[in-house]
Write a protein that holds these residues in place. Structure first.
Motif, PDB file in Angstrom:
ATOM      1  N   LEU A 112       5.226  31.186  -3.692  1.00  0.00           N
ATOM      2  CA  LEU A 112       3.942  30.960  -3.041  1.00  0.00           C
ATOM      3  C   LEU A 112       4.084  30.994  -1.519  1.00  0.00           C
ATOM      4  CD1 LEU A 112       2.424  28.129  -5.275  1.00  0.00           C
ATOM      5  CD2 LEU A 112       1.754  30.540  -5.214  1.00  0.00           C
ATOM      6  N   LEU A 113       5.134  30.398  -0.991  1.00  0.00           N
ATOM      7  CA  LEU A 113       5.343  30.422   0.454  1.00  0.00           C
ATOM      8  C   LEU A 113       5.669  31.817   0.962  1.00  0.00           C
ATOM      9  CD1 LEU A 113       7.434  27.157   0.956  1.00  0.00           C
ATOM     10  CD2 LEU A 113       5.055  27.531   1.592  1.00  0.00           C
ATOM     11  N   ASP A 114       6.295  32.631   0.133  1.00  0.00           N
ATOM     12  CA  ASP A 114       6.649  33.994   0.537  1.00  0.00           C
ATOM     13  C   ASP A 114       5.500  34.978   0.341  1.00  0.00           C
ATOM     14  OD1 ASP A 114       8.896  35.705   1.486  1.00  0.00           O
ATOM     15  OD2 ASP A 114       8.558  36.736  -0.418  1.00  0.00           O
ATOM     16  N   SER A 115       4.428  34.531  -0.247  1.00  0.00           N
ATOM     17  CA  SER A 115       3.288  35.414  -0.481  1.00  0.00           C
ATOM     18  C   SER A 115       2.586  35.771   0.821  1.00  0.00           C
ATOM     19  CB  SER A 115       2.299  34.748  -1.442  1.00  0.00           C
ATOM     20  OG  SER A 115       1.135  35.540  -1.587  1.00  0.00           O
ATOM     21  N   LYS A 116       1.971  36.960   0.877  1.00  0.00           N
ATOM     22  CA  LYS A 116       1.256  37.391   2.074  1.00  0.00           C
ATOM     23  C   LYS A 116       0.006  36.557   2.310  1.00  0.00           C
ATOM     24  CE  LYS A 116       0.740  41.662   2.992  1.00  0.00           C
ATOM     25  NZ  LYS A 116       0.347  43.084   2.927  1.00  0.00           N
ATOM     26  N   ARG A 117      -0.534  35.947   1.260  1.00  0.00           N
ATOM     27  CA  ARG A 117      -1.757  35.170   1.398  1.00  0.00           C
ATOM     28  C   ARG A 117      -1.507  33.715   1.756  1.00  0.00           C
ATOM     29  NH1 ARG A 117      -5.121  37.279  -3.957  1.00  0.00           N
ATOM     30  NH2 ARG A 117      -5.083  39.512  -3.433  1.00  0.00           N
ATOM     31  N   SER A 118      -0.250  33.310   1.864  1.00  0.00           N
ATOM     32  CA  SER A 118       0.043  31.899   2.139  1.00  0.00           C
ATOM     33  C   SER A 118      -0.338  31.552   3.572  1.00  0.00           C
ATOM     34  CB  SER A 118       1.526  31.619   1.906  1.00  0.00           C
ATOM     35  OG  SER A 118       2.323  32.397   2.784  1.00  0.00           O
ATOM     36  N   ARG A 119      -0.793  30.320   3.770  1.00  0.00           N
ATOM     37  CA  ARG A 119      -1.179  29.804   5.078  1.00  0.00           C
ATOM     38  C   ARG A 119      -0.434  28.495   5.330  1.00  0.00           C
ATOM     39  NH1 ARG A 119      -2.623  34.169   4.913  1.00  0.00           N
ATOM     40  NH2 ARG A 119      -4.670  35.093   5.390  1.00  0.00           N
ATOM     41  N   ALA A 120      -0.226  28.186   6.601  1.00  0.00           N
ATOM     42  CA  ALA A 120       0.456  26.958   7.012  1.00  0.00           C
ATOM     43  C   ALA A 120       1.798  26.810   6.305  1.00  0.00           C
ATOM     44  CB  ALA A 120      -0.426  25.749   6.755  1.00  0.00           C
ATOM     45  N   THR A 121       2.592  27.881   6.330  1.00  0.00           N
ATOM     46  CA  THR A 121       3.877  27.858   5.621  1.00  0.00           C
ATOM     47  C   THR A 121       4.858  26.859   6.243  1.00  0.00           C
ATOM     48  OG1 THR A 121       4.615  29.726   6.984  1.00  0.00           O
ATOM     49  CG2 THR A 121       3.632  30.233   4.833  1.00  0.00           C
ATOM     50  N   GLY A 122       4.801  26.701   7.576  1.00  0.00           N
ATOM     51  CA  GLY A 122       5.709  25.744   8.213  1.00  0.00           C
ATOM     52  C   GLY A 122       5.466  24.326   7.747  1.00  0.00           C
ATOM     53  N   PHE A 123       4.204  23.903   7.719  1.00  0.00           N
ATOM     54  CA  PHE A 123       3.872  22.563   7.240  1.00  0.00           C
ATOM     55  C   PHE A 123       4.192  22.413   5.761  1.00  0.00           C
ATOM     56  CE2 PHE A 123       0.774  19.819   5.115  1.00  0.00           C
ATOM     57  CZ  PHE A 123       1.054  18.607   5.728  1.00  0.00           C
ATOM     58  N   SER A 124       3.919  23.462   4.982  1.00  0.00           N
ATOM     59  CA  SER A 124       4.163  23.393   3.536  1.00  0.00           C
ATOM     60  C   SER A 124       5.651  23.269   3.241  1.00  0.00           C
ATOM     61  CB  SER A 124       3.594  24.638   2.853  1.00  0.00           C
ATOM     62  OG  SER A 124       2.192  24.741   3.067  1.00  0.00           O
ATOM     63  N   ARG A 125       6.470  24.036   3.962  1.00  0.00           N
ATOM     64  CA  ARG A 125       7.924  23.921   3.761  1.00  0.00           C
ATOM     65  C   ARG A 125       8.405  22.521   4.075  1.00  0.00           C
ATOM     66  NH1 ARG A 125       8.267  28.887   6.610  1.00  0.00           N
ATOM     67  NH2 ARG A 125       9.059  27.729   8.414  1.00  0.00           N
ATOM     68  N   LEU A 126       7.920  21.954   5.177  1.00  0.00           N
ATOM     69  CA  LEU A 126       8.334  20.608   5.553  1.00  0.00           C
ATOM     70  C   LEU A 126       7.863  19.580   4.530  1.00  0.00           C
ATOM     71  CD1 LEU A 126       9.613  18.684   7.617  1.00  0.00           C
ATOM     72  CD2 LEU A 126       7.394  18.626   8.796  1.00  0.00           C
ATOM     73  N   ALA A 127       6.634  19.723   4.039  1.00  0.00           N
ATOM     74  CA  ALA A 127       6.098  18.756   3.076  1.00  0.00           C
ATOM     75  C   ALA A 127       6.856  18.804   1.760  1.00  0.00           C
ATOM     76  CB  ALA A 127       4.617  19.037   2.842  1.00  0.00           C
ATOM     77  N   ILE A 128       7.263  20.002   1.333  1.00  0.00           N
ATOM     78  CA  ILE A 128       7.993  20.126   0.072  1.00  0.00           C
ATOM     79  C   ILE A 128       9.440  19.665   0.227  1.00  0.00           C
ATOM     80  CG2 ILE A 128       8.761  21.738  -1.707  1.00  0.00           C
ATOM     81  CD1 ILE A 128       6.316  23.452  -1.035  1.00  0.00           C
ATOM     82  N   PHE A 129      10.028  19.927   1.401  1.00  0.00           N
ATOM     83  CA  PHE A 129      11.432  19.583   1.607  1.00  0.00           C
ATOM     84  C   PHE A 129      11.624  18.114   1.960  1.00  0.00           C
ATOM     85  CE2 PHE A 129      15.150  19.141   4.422  1.00  0.00           C
ATOM     86  CZ  PHE A 129      16.128  19.624   3.590  1.00  0.00           C
ATOM     87  N   LEU A 130      10.611  17.475   2.525  1.00  0.00           N
ATOM     88  CA  LEU A 130      10.753  16.110   3.034  1.00  0.00           C
ATOM     89  C   LEU A 130      11.261  15.111   2.000  1.00  0.00           C
ATOM     90  CD1 LEU A 130      10.426  14.383   5.555  1.00  0.00           C
ATOM     91  CD2 LEU A 130       8.064  13.920   4.853  1.00  0.00           C
ATOM     92  N   PRO A 131      10.827  15.128   0.731  1.00  0.00           N
ATOM     93  CA  PRO A 131      11.376  14.156  -0.234  1.00  0.00           C
ATOM     94  C   PRO A 131      12.883  14.238  -0.401  1.00  0.00           C
ATOM     95  CG  PRO A 131       9.377  15.135  -1.096  1.00  0.00           C
ATOM     96  CD  PRO A 131       9.710  15.893   0.157  1.00  0.00           C
ATOM     97  N   TYR A 132      13.477  15.418  -0.179  1.00  0.00           N
ATOM     98  CA  TYR A 132      14.929  15.543  -0.296  1.00  0.00           C
ATOM     99  C   TYR A 132      15.641  14.727   0.774  1.00  0.00           C
ATOM    100  CZ  TYR A 132      19.577  17.649  -0.341  1.00  0.00           C
ATOM    101  OH  TYR A 132      20.939  17.850  -0.378  1.00  0.00           O
ATOM    102  N   ALA A 133      14.981  14.523   1.935  1.00  0.00           N
ATOM    103  CA  ALA A 133      15.591  13.759   3.020  1.00  0.00           C
ATOM    104  C   ALA A 133      15.533  12.261   2.789  1.00  0.00           C
ATOM    105  CB  ALA A 133      14.913  14.111   4.349  1.00  0.00           C
ATOM    106  N   VAL A 134      14.756  11.821   1.798  1.00  0.00           N
ATOM    107  CA  VAL A 134      14.657  10.396   1.496  1.00  0.00           C
ATOM    108  C   VAL A 134      15.846   9.998   0.623  1.00  0.00           C
ATOM    109  CG1 VAL A 134      13.229   8.590   0.467  1.00  0.00           C
ATOM    110  CG2 VAL A 134      12.149  10.523   1.634  1.00  0.00           C
ATOM    111  N   PRO A 135      16.604   8.968   0.982  1.00  0.00           N
ATOM    112  CA  PRO A 135      17.732   8.545   0.131  1.00  0.00           C
ATOM    113  C   PRO A 135      17.277   8.190  -1.276  1.00  0.00           C
ATOM    114  CG  PRO A 135      17.858   7.516   2.286  1.00  0.00           C
ATOM    115  CD  PRO A 135      16.526   8.189   2.231  1.00  0.00           C
TER     116      PRO A 135
END
Length: 322
Positions: free
Chosen positions: A120-143
């Motif tokens: 979905l993030l790699d799709s041409k129709r995706s918007r706000a990919t930077g925020f979406s990547r951070l939102a999806i990755f952020l739980p991994y940074a939580v111990p």
């Protein structure tokens, strides 16, 4: 008879050879100096504890009399008796079975969501990919302990806003910390925390695909779904295999989530996972020898399964000649 003399080698021809043959000592030693801290940490933190655990797994304690006084407890050679006890222990076998069921829930769900989000993030129709990547990755940074506490309170009916909303809507929500649902509750924490890391790995592979492949597929009449299914997914199979191995190793080492949730639920025992049983035997029952044998068994099984899966998929995913 005319004598012949051998002309001396010019100085400008022999000097480079001498300079090449005599490298400075510092340049030869420098790589080992830079590697020394990492090697010392690896030996001290990883290699020596593993060797010591393997040594303890072949030892046991012999008790004389009542076991009181000096010399009443002596360490003796036990051979494979500790390993025989491990494979005959019903608590250990039950914990292995639970982790297998846990892995069947976590690994496919986590990798499926990671692949979906990456596409979905790699799709041409995706918007706000930077925020979406951070939102999806952020739980991994939580111990893991923090995330387990967070979800643990969300699972408690007395304090969870989810149960409050369900009650107001007249919905009978299941108790996620009960015997029937506790495995899904623990699996949810792992999926929530691990999906972002796997998504980043797959998304990075997708961004490395040349755009010419997409243009050629569009010229052949393929739409976005067909490009994702027939172009993108086959190319990122090596990344999927790597994330699968990482997820498999993490699944076999599950410890923080059930240990943190255990005070909140009677459905989680002290031997819910193999590592929890190792911890209990080593630090609660003071049976270091059996715990060492159990940890060696877990490490060997994890290594064999991971290595065997890589060998099985190597010819299919990485060997381009077949």
């Amino acid at each position: 008879m005319k004598a012949t003399t051998k002309s001396p080698t010019p100085a400008h021809e022999s000097a480079p050879a001498r300079r090449e043959s005599k490298k400075p000592t510092g340049r030869r030693v420098a790589p080992y100096v830079f590697m020394a801290p990492a090697m010392i940490l690896f030996i001290g933190v990883m290699a020596l504890p593993i060797i010591y655990a393997a040594y303890l797994s072949f030892r046991s304690v012999k008790v004389s009399g009542l076991g009181l006084g000096s010399g009443a407890r002596t360490e003796v050679w036990a051979g494979l008796s500790n390993y025989a006890r491990v494979f005959a222990d019903p608590e250990f076998l039950s914990s292995v079975w639970r982790v297998l069921m846990y892995g069947l829930i976590v690994v496919p769900t986590m990798l499926g969501l990671a692949l979906l989000f990456a596409l979905l993030l790699d799709s041409k129709r995706s918007r706000a990919t930077g925020f979406s990547r951070l939102a999806i990755f952020l739980p991994y940074a939580v111990p893991a302990v923090i995330s387990s506490l967070l979800w643990g309170f969300l699972y408690l009916p007395a304090v969870s806003p989810f149960y409050y909303i369900a009650e107001k809507l007249g919905v009978n929500a299941p108790e996620l910390l009960s015997n029937d649902w506790v495995m899904f509750a623990i699996a949810n924490i792992a999926v929530w925390g691990g999906t972002g890391f796997n998504m980043i790995v797959i998304y990075t592979s997708l961004r490395a695909i040349p755009s010419e492949l997409y243009e050629a597929a569009r010229l052949d009449g393929a739409n976005e779904k067909q490009i994702a299914w027939r172009v993108k997914i086959p190319i990122v199979i090596p990344s999927l295999i790597m994330t699968f191995v990482f997820s498999l190793i993490a699944t076999s080492q599950v410890f923080a989530e059930p240990t943190t949730l255990r005070p909140l639920s009677n459905a989680i025992s002290t031997t819910w996972s193999p590592l929890m049983k190792v911890y209990r035997d080593a630090f609660v029952r003071d049976d270091l020898y059996s715990a060492a044998a159990m940890s060696i068994v877990i490490a060997l099984v994890t290594f064999v399964v991971s290595f065997g899966f890589l060998r099985l998929t190597q010819n299919r995913a990485f060997n381009q000649e077949n």
